[in-house]
Scaffold this motif. Structure first.
Motif, PDB file in Angstrom:
ATOM      1  N   MET A   1       9.833 -11.972 -15.047  1.00 42.69           N
ATOM      2  CA  MET A   1      10.784 -10.877 -14.879  1.00 42.69           C
ATOM      3  C   MET A   1      10.166  -9.535 -15.261  1.00 42.69           C
ATOM      4  O   MET A   1      10.576  -8.854 -16.197  1.00 42.69           O
ATOM      5  CB  MET A   1      12.057 -11.162 -15.684  1.00 42.69           C
ATOM      6  CG  MET A   1      12.789 -12.406 -15.234  1.00 42.69           C
ATOM      7  SD  MET A   1      13.128 -12.374 -13.454  1.00 42.69           S
ATOM      8  CE  MET A   1      13.331 -14.115 -13.124  1.00 42.69           C
ATOM      9  N   HIS A   2       9.127  -9.199 -14.525  1.00 41.06           N
ATOM     10  CA  HIS A   2       8.451  -7.899 -14.577  1.00 41.06           C
ATOM     11  C   HIS A   2       8.128  -7.617 -13.119  1.00 41.06           C
ATOM     12  O   HIS A   2       7.459  -8.425 -12.471  1.00 41.06           O
ATOM     13  CB  HIS A   2       7.171  -8.008 -15.413  1.00 41.06           C
ATOM     14  CG  HIS A   2       6.400  -6.734 -15.566  1.00 41.06           C
ATOM     15  ND1 HIS A   2       6.139  -6.189 -16.802  1.00 41.06           N
ATOM     16  CD2 HIS A   2       5.819  -5.912 -14.664  1.00 41.06           C
ATOM     17  CE1 HIS A   2       5.419  -5.079 -16.661  1.00 41.06           C
ATOM     18  NE2 HIS A   2       5.212  -4.898 -15.356  1.00 41.06           N
ATOM     19  N   VAL A   3       8.623  -6.509 -12.594  1.00 37.81           N
ATOM     20  CA  VAL A   3       8.451  -6.241 -11.168  1.00 37.81           C
ATOM     21  C   VAL A   3       6.989  -6.402 -10.764  1.00 37.81           C
ATOM     22  O   VAL A   3       6.079  -5.977 -11.480  1.00 37.81           O
ATOM     23  CB  VAL A   3       8.991  -4.849 -10.770  1.00 37.81           C
ATOM     24  CG1 VAL A   3       8.207  -3.738 -11.406  1.00 37.81           C
ATOM     25  CG2 VAL A   3       9.019  -4.684  -9.258  1.00 37.81           C
ATOM     26  N   HIS A   4       6.771  -7.074  -9.649  1.00 36.52           N
ATOM     27  CA  HIS A   4       5.416  -7.245  -9.138  1.00 36.52           C
ATOM     28  C   HIS A   4       5.449  -7.496  -7.642  1.00 36.52           C
ATOM     29  O   HIS A   4       6.446  -7.965  -7.095  1.00 36.52           O
ATOM     30  CB  HIS A   4       4.673  -8.369  -9.859  1.00 36.52           C
ATOM     31  CG  HIS A   4       5.346  -9.707  -9.812  1.00 36.52           C
ATOM     32  ND1 HIS A   4       6.452 -10.016 -10.585  1.00 36.52           N
ATOM     33  CD2 HIS A   4       5.060 -10.819  -9.113  1.00 36.52           C
ATOM     34  CE1 HIS A   4       6.816 -11.272 -10.354  1.00 36.52           C
ATOM     35  NE2 HIS A   4       5.990 -11.781  -9.456  1.00 36.52           N
ATOM     36  N   MET A   5       4.341  -7.161  -7.005  1.00 34.88           N
ATOM     37  CA  MET A   5       4.154  -7.409  -5.576  1.00 34.88           C
ATOM     38  C   MET A   5       3.016  -8.398  -5.416  1.00 34.88           C
ATOM     39  O   MET A   5       1.961  -8.240  -6.033  1.00 34.88           O
ATOM     40  CB  MET A   5       3.825  -6.113  -4.832  1.00 34.88           C
ATOM     41  CG  MET A   5       4.934  -5.107  -4.825  1.00 34.88           C
ATOM     42  SD  MET A   5       4.415  -3.598  -3.968  1.00 34.88           S
ATOM     43  CE  MET A   5       5.917  -2.648  -4.032  1.00 34.88           C
ATOM     44  N   HIS A   6       3.246  -9.402  -4.593  1.00 35.58           N
ATOM     45  CA  HIS A   6       2.205 -10.361  -4.245  1.00 35.58           C
ATOM     46  C   HIS A   6       1.488  -9.830  -3.003  1.00 35.58           C
ATOM     47  O   HIS A   6       2.146  -9.491  -2.014  1.00 35.58           O
ATOM     48  CB  HIS A   6       2.808 -11.722  -3.869  1.00 35.58           C
ATOM     49  CG  HIS A   6       3.579 -12.381  -4.959  1.00 35.58           C
ATOM     50  ND1 HIS A   6       3.062 -13.413  -5.695  1.00 35.58           N
ATOM     51  CD2 HIS A   6       4.838 -12.166  -5.430  1.00 35.58           C
ATOM     52  CE1 HIS A   6       3.967 -13.822  -6.564  1.00 35.58           C
ATOM     53  NE2 HIS A   6       5.050 -13.073  -6.432  1.00 35.58           N
ATOM     54  N   VAL A   7       0.184  -9.759  -3.034  1.00 33.58           N
ATOM     55  CA  VAL A   7      -0.623  -9.429  -1.857  1.00 33.58           C
ATOM     56  C   VAL A   7      -1.324 -10.725  -1.469  1.00 33.58           C
ATOM     57  O   VAL A   7      -2.134 -11.257  -2.229  1.00 33.58           O
ATOM     58  CB  VAL A   7      -1.664  -8.323  -2.153  1.00 33.58           C
ATOM     59  CG1 VAL A   7      -2.473  -8.017  -0.898  1.00 33.58           C
ATOM     60  CG2 VAL A   7      -0.979  -7.068  -2.695  1.00 33.58           C
ATOM     61  N   LEU A   8      -0.973 -11.247  -0.288  1.00 38.57           N
ATOM     62  CA  LEU A   8      -1.486 -12.538   0.176  1.00 38.57           C
ATOM     63  C   LEU A   8      -2.251 -12.364   1.475  1.00 38.57           C
ATOM     64  O   LEU A   8      -1.813 -11.626   2.362  1.00 38.57           O
ATOM     65  CB  LEU A   8      -0.319 -13.499   0.424  1.00 38.57           C
ATOM     66  CG  LEU A   8       0.536 -13.803  -0.797  1.00 38.57           C
ATOM     67  CD1 LEU A   8       1.948 -14.132  -0.387  1.00 38.57           C
ATOM     68  CD2 LEU A   8      -0.073 -14.933  -1.572  1.00 38.57           C
ATOM     69  N   GLY A   9      -3.368 -13.050   1.597  1.00 35.14           N
ATOM     70  CA  GLY A   9      -4.134 -12.987   2.836  1.00 35.14           C
ATOM     71  C   GLY A   9      -5.326 -13.913   2.785  1.00 35.14           C
ATOM     72  O   GLY A   9      -5.437 -14.774   1.912  1.00 35.14           O
TER      73      GLY A   9
END
Length: 111
Positions: free
Chosen positions: A94-102
């Motif tokens: 519960m800490h804002v985060h963005m997943h970058v997947l590739g």
């Protein structure tokens, strides 16, 4: 927050594989990757999720970091960015985060 693992990573209290860092955000490789490239972008300040009053400048810094991660990881063929919001959507920290997947064909699977 003293008990937040991402706050500890942002403060360099817990080692991580840092991909990008500036004054507002840090990006590091996920310890449980769901794709060949799976990097998390987080603000250094604590916000529970993306709708928790995150300042516009911090959100802009996160988006900028996504681009820096994509360039650093060679994601020229495309990538996915995901921000789960709340436990019901799969947010486990519960800490804002963005997943970058590739790094592979991602199809229609969701993280």
């Amino acid at each position: 927050m003293s008990d937040c693992i991402f706050c500890k990573i942002a403060a360099h209290e817990i080692p991580s594989s840092v991909v990008y860092e500036d004054d507002l955000v840090i990006a590091f490789d996920d310890l449980n990757p769901q794709a060949p490239v799976h990097t998390l972008v987080i603000p250094k300040a604590h916000y529970d999720n993306i709708v928790d009053g995150v300042p516009a400048g911090t959100l802009a810094a996160m988006v900028h970091a996504v681009g820096e991660v994509a360039r650093a990881k060679g994601l020229d063929d495309g990538f996915r960015v995901i921000a789960n919001t709340g436990a019901g959507a799969g947010q486990t920290v519960m800490h804002v985060h963005m997943h970058v997947l590739g790094g592979k064909e991602l199809g229609e699977n969701l993280v």
